[in-house]
Design a protein around this motif. Sequence first.
Motif, mmCIF file in Angstrom:
data_model
loop_
_atom_site.group_PDB
_atom_site.id
_atom_site.type_symbol
_atom_site.label_atom_id
_atom_site.label_comp_id
_atom_site.label_asym_id
_atom_site.label_seq_id
_atom_site.Cartn_x
_atom_site.Cartn_y
_atom_site.Cartn_z
ATOM 1 N N UNK A 212 37.430 1.898 -1.910
ATOM 2 C CA UNK A 212 36.144 3.071 -1.606
ATOM 3 C C UNK A 212 36.852 4.131 -1.793
ATOM 4 N N UNK A 213 36.663 5.181 -2.539
ATOM 5 C CA UNK A 213 37.026 6.518 -2.938
ATOM 6 C C UNK A 213 36.209 7.316 -1.714
ATOM 7 N N UNK A 243 40.843 7.382 0.834
ATOM 8 C CA UNK A 243 40.708 6.183 0.054
ATOM 9 C C UNK A 243 40.788 5.166 1.184
ATOM 10 N N UNK A 244 39.962 4.036 1.229
ATOM 11 C CA UNK A 244 40.477 2.873 1.694
ATOM 12 C C UNK A 244 40.099 1.643 1.260
ATOM 13 N N UNK A 245 40.318 0.584 1.445
ATOM 14 C CA UNK A 245 39.970 -0.721 0.914
ATOM 15 C C UNK A 245 39.827 -2.051 1.805
ATOM 16 N N UNK A 246 39.080 -2.927 1.199
ATOM 17 C CA UNK A 246 39.169 -4.275 1.780
ATOM 18 C C UNK A 246 39.723 -5.307 0.991
ATOM 19 N N UNK A 247 40.141 -6.368 1.509
ATOM 20 C CA UNK A 247 40.636 -7.516 0.865
ATOM 21 C C UNK A 247 39.687 -8.617 1.050
ATOM 22 N N UNK A 248 39.298 -9.514 0.072
ATOM 23 C CA UNK A 248 38.388 -10.663 0.450
ATOM 24 C C UNK A 248 39.198 -11.978 -0.268
ATOM 25 N N UNK A 249 39.196 -13.096 0.408
ATOM 26 C CA UNK A 249 39.391 -14.307 -0.176
ATOM 27 C C UNK A 249 38.508 -15.416 0.166
ATOM 28 N N UNK A 250 38.058 -15.991 -1.164
ATOM 29 C CA UNK A 250 37.085 -16.871 -1.279
ATOM 30 C C UNK A 250 35.681 -16.254 -0.588
ATOM 31 N N UNK A 252 35.349 -14.138 1.801
ATOM 32 C CA UNK A 252 35.617 -13.678 3.140
ATOM 33 C C UNK A 252 36.445 -12.563 3.433
ATOM 34 N N UNK A 253 36.092 -11.561 4.233
ATOM 35 C CA UNK A 253 36.932 -10.357 4.492
ATOM 36 C C UNK A 253 37.986 -10.774 5.509
ATOM 37 N N UNK A 254 39.241 -10.730 4.780
ATOM 38 C CA UNK A 254 40.593 -10.831 5.446
ATOM 39 C C UNK A 254 41.575 -9.822 5.583
ATOM 40 N N UNK A 255 41.108 -8.654 5.061
ATOM 41 C CA UNK A 255 42.009 -7.529 5.146
ATOM 42 C C UNK A 255 41.462 -6.246 4.899
ATOM 43 N N UNK A 256 41.953 -4.886 5.499
ATOM 44 C CA UNK A 256 41.496 -3.810 5.435
ATOM 45 C C UNK A 256 42.568 -2.877 5.589
ATOM 46 N N UNK A 257 42.496 -1.643 4.783
ATOM 47 C CA UNK A 257 43.598 -0.650 4.826
ATOM 48 C C UNK A 257 42.882 0.855 4.385
ATOM 49 N N UNK A 258 43.952 1.698 4.476
ATOM 50 C CA UNK A 258 43.714 3.011 3.816
ATOM 51 C C UNK A 258 44.599 4.140 4.313
ATOM 52 N N UNK A 259 44.428 5.319 3.692
ATOM 53 C CA UNK A 259 45.111 6.268 4.085
ATOM 54 C C UNK A 259 44.641 7.034 5.453
ATOM 55 N N UNK A 260 45.673 7.650 6.279
ATOM 56 C CA UNK A 260 45.224 8.185 7.922
ATOM 57 C C UNK A 260 46.051 9.227 7.626
ATOM 58 N N UNK A 261 45.785 10.298 8.895
ATOM 59 C CA UNK A 261 46.680 11.440 9.150
ATOM 60 C C UNK A 261 47.530 11.114 10.230
ATOM 61 N N UNK A 262 47.559 10.000 10.852
ATOM 62 C CA UNK A 262 48.229 9.666 12.260
ATOM 63 C C UNK A 262 49.747 10.511 12.347
ATOM 64 N N UNK A 263 50.510 10.278 11.530
ATOM 65 C CA UNK A 263 51.762 10.963 11.417
ATOM 66 C C UNK A 263 51.794 12.224 11.232
#
Length: 285
Positions: A212-213, A243-250, A252-263
């Motif tokens: 997802x952009x 940008x962020x993303x999700x990962x699916x296996x069969x 089913x959602x199993x993962x998630x991630x993206x850019x953040x400004x934390x550091x």
Amino acid sequence: MGDDSTALRRVLRQAGGPEILDVLAERLSGADLTTLLLEVMRVRARALAPADVLRRYTSDRFVGPSVVPFERLRRAEDAVLSVVPAEFELVTLSPVAPLGAHSTPATVDQNKVISTIRNTEVAADPTNALALEAAVRRRDSAGPVRLAALQRVVRAQHFAGAYPHFGLFALVSADRDTGNLAFERRHLAEHLRLLTDAVRACGSAEPEVRLTVLDPRFAPVTAGLDTTDDPGRESGRGYYSGLCFKIYADGVEVGDGGFVDWTARLLGNRKERLLISALGMDRLS
């Protein structure tokens, strides 16, 4: 007070009035508040009988063992670790983080984590602790930082189908912006390659990555990646940037991630960049 809930108003009335909240939250030093709360817990614990502890063990959803068999979870953890490249340093995280570690750099309500009386909170997401470690290393070194961790975490919110505690495999990559989205291109490709390899190692034939952009400027980062566009995603907006993303296996959602400004916020440097991601180990087991 900042909270108009009926329950809070009732408790404050019983405690002597709304001013007690100001005394505890603002007027007492951190050390003095800890001293007071430790004594409160000592007195309450001293009043408990063994049967009370056993009753709480069987009724409190946070304290029971996982419903996922140990052997299945361990096989998934071993499979994931088998594909971690040497560039990522595996870190053994503490089960607790500093108070505010989840709500201060990120948009997470403090009520979603379990706060302790020692100015700490129980780990709810390993990427937050990894981000803190990455910030320390970025402060002391000019090079890129790549960290990974397996951690069992606890989340306080309650909704159908969610485990109160579960395992996460997390990655963070931190470095300085060098222009032309070079950091974003390089590290996004690394995370997606590692995460999809990990999902395959756990037995999924072909994981799906949905991107997802969030900012049109990040659209070039997706070029050449084997992903599916997911422009309608609602979760994560405001949490991730760019940008962020999700990962699916069969399916089913199993993962998630993206850019953040934390550091960038932790170090007070807008040039700092951070990418975070995680896989749910219980779902992959």
